[in-house]
Structures are given as C-alpha cells and as structure tokens.
Design an enzyme around this catalytic site. Structure first.
Site, PDB file in Angstrom:
ATOM      1  N   LYS A 193      28.413  20.213  -0.896  1.00  0.00           N
ATOM      2  CA  LYS A 193      28.243  20.430   0.539  1.00  0.00           C
ATOM      3  C   LYS A 193      29.559  20.946   1.105  1.00  0.00           C
ATOM      4  O   LYS A 193      30.579  20.271   1.049  1.00  0.00           O
ATOM      5  CB  LYS A 193      27.840  19.127   1.220  1.00  0.00           C
ATOM      6  CG  LYS A 193      27.704  19.265   2.720  1.00  0.00           C
ATOM      7  CD  LYS A 193      27.159  18.006   3.344  1.00  0.00           C
ATOM      8  CE  LYS A 193      27.143  18.132   4.856  1.00  0.00           C
ATOM      9  NZ  LYS A 193      26.568  16.958   5.507  1.00  0.00           N
ATOM     10  N   ARG A 203      24.345  20.172  14.577  1.00  0.00           N
ATOM     11  CA  ARG A 203      25.128  19.153  15.286  1.00  0.00           C
ATOM     12  C   ARG A 203      24.655  19.031  16.723  1.00  0.00           C
ATOM     13  O   ARG A 203      24.750  17.976  17.325  1.00  0.00           O
ATOM     14  CB  ARG A 203      26.614  19.467  15.168  1.00  0.00           C
ATOM     15  CG  ARG A 203      27.058  19.283  13.721  1.00  0.00           C
ATOM     16  CD  ARG A 203      28.518  19.576  13.490  1.00  0.00           C
ATOM     17  NE  ARG A 203      28.795  19.540  12.057  1.00  0.00           N
ATOM     18  CZ  ARG A 203      29.935  19.923  11.505  1.00  0.00           C
ATOM     19  NH1 ARG A 203      30.909  20.374  12.267  1.00  0.00           N
ATOM     20  NH2 ARG A 203      30.095  19.847  10.202  1.00  0.00           N
ATOM     21  N   LYS A 246      24.651  23.413  -0.448  1.00  0.00           N
ATOM     22  CA  LYS A 246      24.446  23.542   0.994  1.00  0.00           C
ATOM     23  C   LYS A 246      25.700  24.068   1.659  1.00  0.00           C
ATOM     24  O   LYS A 246      26.767  23.542   1.384  1.00  0.00           O
ATOM     25  CB  LYS A 246      24.111  22.154   1.539  1.00  0.00           C
ATOM     26  CG  LYS A 246      23.972  22.090   3.016  1.00  0.00           C
ATOM     27  CD  LYS A 246      23.929  20.654   3.442  1.00  0.00           C
ATOM     28  CE  LYS A 246      23.859  20.637   4.955  1.00  0.00           C
ATOM     29  NZ  LYS A 246      23.856  19.303   5.472  1.00  0.00           N
TER      30      LYS A 246
END
Ligand code: PBG
Length: 322
Positions: A193, A203, A246
């Site tokens: 990640k 977010r 990711k």
C-alpha cells in the site's frame, strides 16, 4: 515477417474475442461499502459521484440487489465518536460488526471482507495509536488491530483486510483470530500500500484524513518497487491468504512482479482517485465511461490481479451482463 506475417488477421471482429488473453468477469470484482451510524441514511459522497455512505438498515434493505460476489466494508463514524485510541473500532457492536451481521443475515452467500485500520476511528486520523513522536506506535497498535479483526470475525466476516501498514499486523491478526477459534477467517493483506495522493476522495468519504502530518511514515514510497515486494512477501510469511497492491493503475509493475514472486492470490485496489478521474473524464465527455473503465480493469487483471476492488463494481456487472 511482413508481408507473409500479418498481425491484423486475428484482430478482425469475432476473431479478436477468441484471441483475448484476459477476460474480465463478474467474479473478479469487489464492491467497497461505506457504513455510517444511525438509520435511514443514504448520502452521496461529494468527491465520488455515484458512491454512497449508508446506514446498516439501508444496507440490509439493499443487500438483495447487490450484484458483486464480494464487498469490502468500511466504517465511517461521526467526528464525536472518535478518540485518541480509536476505541470505536474495537467493539463487537460497532459500526462494521453491525453492518456485517445485517449483510450476512440477508445475504449469506455474499463474501464479506472488512477493512482493518484505525484511521476512521481516531481523532487524529492516523492509522494507529500515536507514540510520543506523533506517529503511530507500531507495536502498541498491533493489539488494537487484532481486536478489531476479532470483532469483525465474530460478526461473520469472511476475510479481514488490514490496511494500516503496521509491521507485524498480519501475524498479530492471525494470532488473534486463531486464539478465538476463528481459523476459517482469512486475511487479505493490503501488502503493498503506497502513500498515494489518489486516496484523496476516500478520505473525504471516510472522514479519515490525518489532522496533522501524512502517512509517509508507514505507507510505501511510490518510488520503491523492491521495497514493496519485500514488504508484500513478508506478509505472506506472516500468514496472509491474499495479497493486495494499492492503488492499481499507477502500480501495475509492482503487481506484475509480485505475481511472479508469490503463489498467493492477488487483488488490486482501484482507489478513489482512480475512480474520480474516470468519472470526471466521462462527465466532461473526454471518454466513454464504459470503455475507459473496462479498459482500465482489464489491464489491471492482465498485470496479474485475480480480484479487483473497485467503486465501479456494480456498474461493471450491469455492463458485462448487457
Ligand atoms: C485506510 C484506507 C485508505 C484507503 C483504504 N483503506 C485510506 C488511506 O490510507 O488514507 C483508500 C481507499 C481509496 O482511496 O479508495 N487506511
């Protein structure tokens, strides 16, 4: 060589499909879901048109209509429900366990994966419990992540997906699950990640931006492929059942190389920023949405993903059926 060899022969319609090396199917997709407290809530995320935050009751009502074979559940508590330690994540009757129970009651066939990370539950927005330096204290965070995963497992989750990027989190969660007799619950590790600007819209959706500083102290530097592979392979040694890369599109080289280096199944997360780009471009008439999305997802699969987590999962289902 040309003129005897002609590459265009197999590109004629009909032949083209027969020669396809990678075919995207409905079984390749995981739908992320944002769960909020309360009842009767169904709110569009401003930065992600078409994506909604829902309360558990609304989620249960809509569960029969979910086309994707699997979902990835994120809890989005209210600001007033957050604290320094992220204790809202550690309760058996918390947001995510409640949503998992509701989903499983309605749809026992649906594979339910849960995000295991404290960032949406901490007042400071970091992914772990803070140490004196204002950064997450790695070792102090591990018991919390293990406890969070245990709560999800007790509610019926099939896979825990740790995304906090703490060292040792996979081993800690495995131990925690096994200690409670949850040996059947697997771990899909967000193994590679990266500290990415493309998480911006998420977010906003999850209200999980760090109040101070950033996540560079624990997420991977976008410049480092070897480091990413090393980190991912450590997660395999710690007992992960799946590995994830990711974001997806900017990191296809990492995905392809990881595909060569592990025998575990791989998933790739087409993150919020990738979704937002595709959506905005389509809305502005820059490209055909369906074509652009199917191309991006097919390429992610071609690079080595067995499974793709995407906010487009439901739409792609409908497109593939049509
Ligand atoms: C939690 C988490 C994030 C994402 C998934 N889990 C955000 C982050 O690390 O800041 C991003 C998902 C997306 O952008 O779609 N740590």
């Amino acid at each position: 060589m040309y003129p005897e060899t002609r590459m265009r022969r197999c590109r004629r319609s009909g032949l083209r499909a027969l020669a396809a090396e990678t075919v995207l199917t409905r079984h390749d997709l995981v739908l992320p879901i944002f769960v909020v407290p309360g009842t009767g809530r169904h709110e569009e995320v401003r930065s992600m048109p078409g994506v909604h935050r829902v309360s558990a009751d609304v989620l249960a009502e809509g569960a029969d209509a979910i086309l994707s074979p699997a979902v990835l559940v994120f809890g989005v508590p209210e600001a007033g429900q957050k604290d320094e330690e992220g204790t809202g994540a550690l309760r058996e009757d918390g947001l995510v366990p409640t949503a998992v129970r509701a989903l499983k009651r309605q749809r026992p066939d649906l594979v339910v994966i849960t995000d295991v990370c404290l960032c949406a539950y901490t007042s400071h927005g970091h992914c772990g419990v803070l140490g004196p330096d204002g950064q997450p204290d790695n070792d102090a965070t591990l018991p919390a992540l293990a406890q969070m995963a245990r709560c999800h497992a007790a509610a019926g989750a099939d896979l825990a997906a740790p995304s906090a990027m703490m060292d040792g989190q996979v081993a800690a969660i495995r131990e925690g699950l096994d200690g409670e007799g949850r040996r059947e619950v697997g771990i899909m590790s967000y193994a590679a990640k990266f500290a990415s600007a493309f998480y911006g819209p998420f977010r906003d959706a999850a209200g999980s931006a760090p109040a101070q500083g950033d996540r560079r102290g624990y997420q991977l530097p976008p410049s480092n492929r070897r480091e990413a592979l090393r980190d991912a392979l450590l997660d395999e040694l710690e007992g992960a059942d799946w590995l994830m890369v990711k974001p997806a599109l900017p990191y296809l080289d990492v995905l392809a190389e990881l595909r060569r280096q592990t025998r575990l199944p791989l998933s790739a997360y087409q993150v919020s920023g990738e979704y937002a780009m595709l959506k905005q471009g389509a809305r502005q008439g820059q490209w055909d949405e369906r074509e652009a999305v199917l191309e991006a997802l097919t390429c992610i699969k071609r690079a080595g993903a067995d499974l793709i987590i995407t906010y487009y999962a439901e739409e792609v289902h409908r497109w593939l059926e049509a």
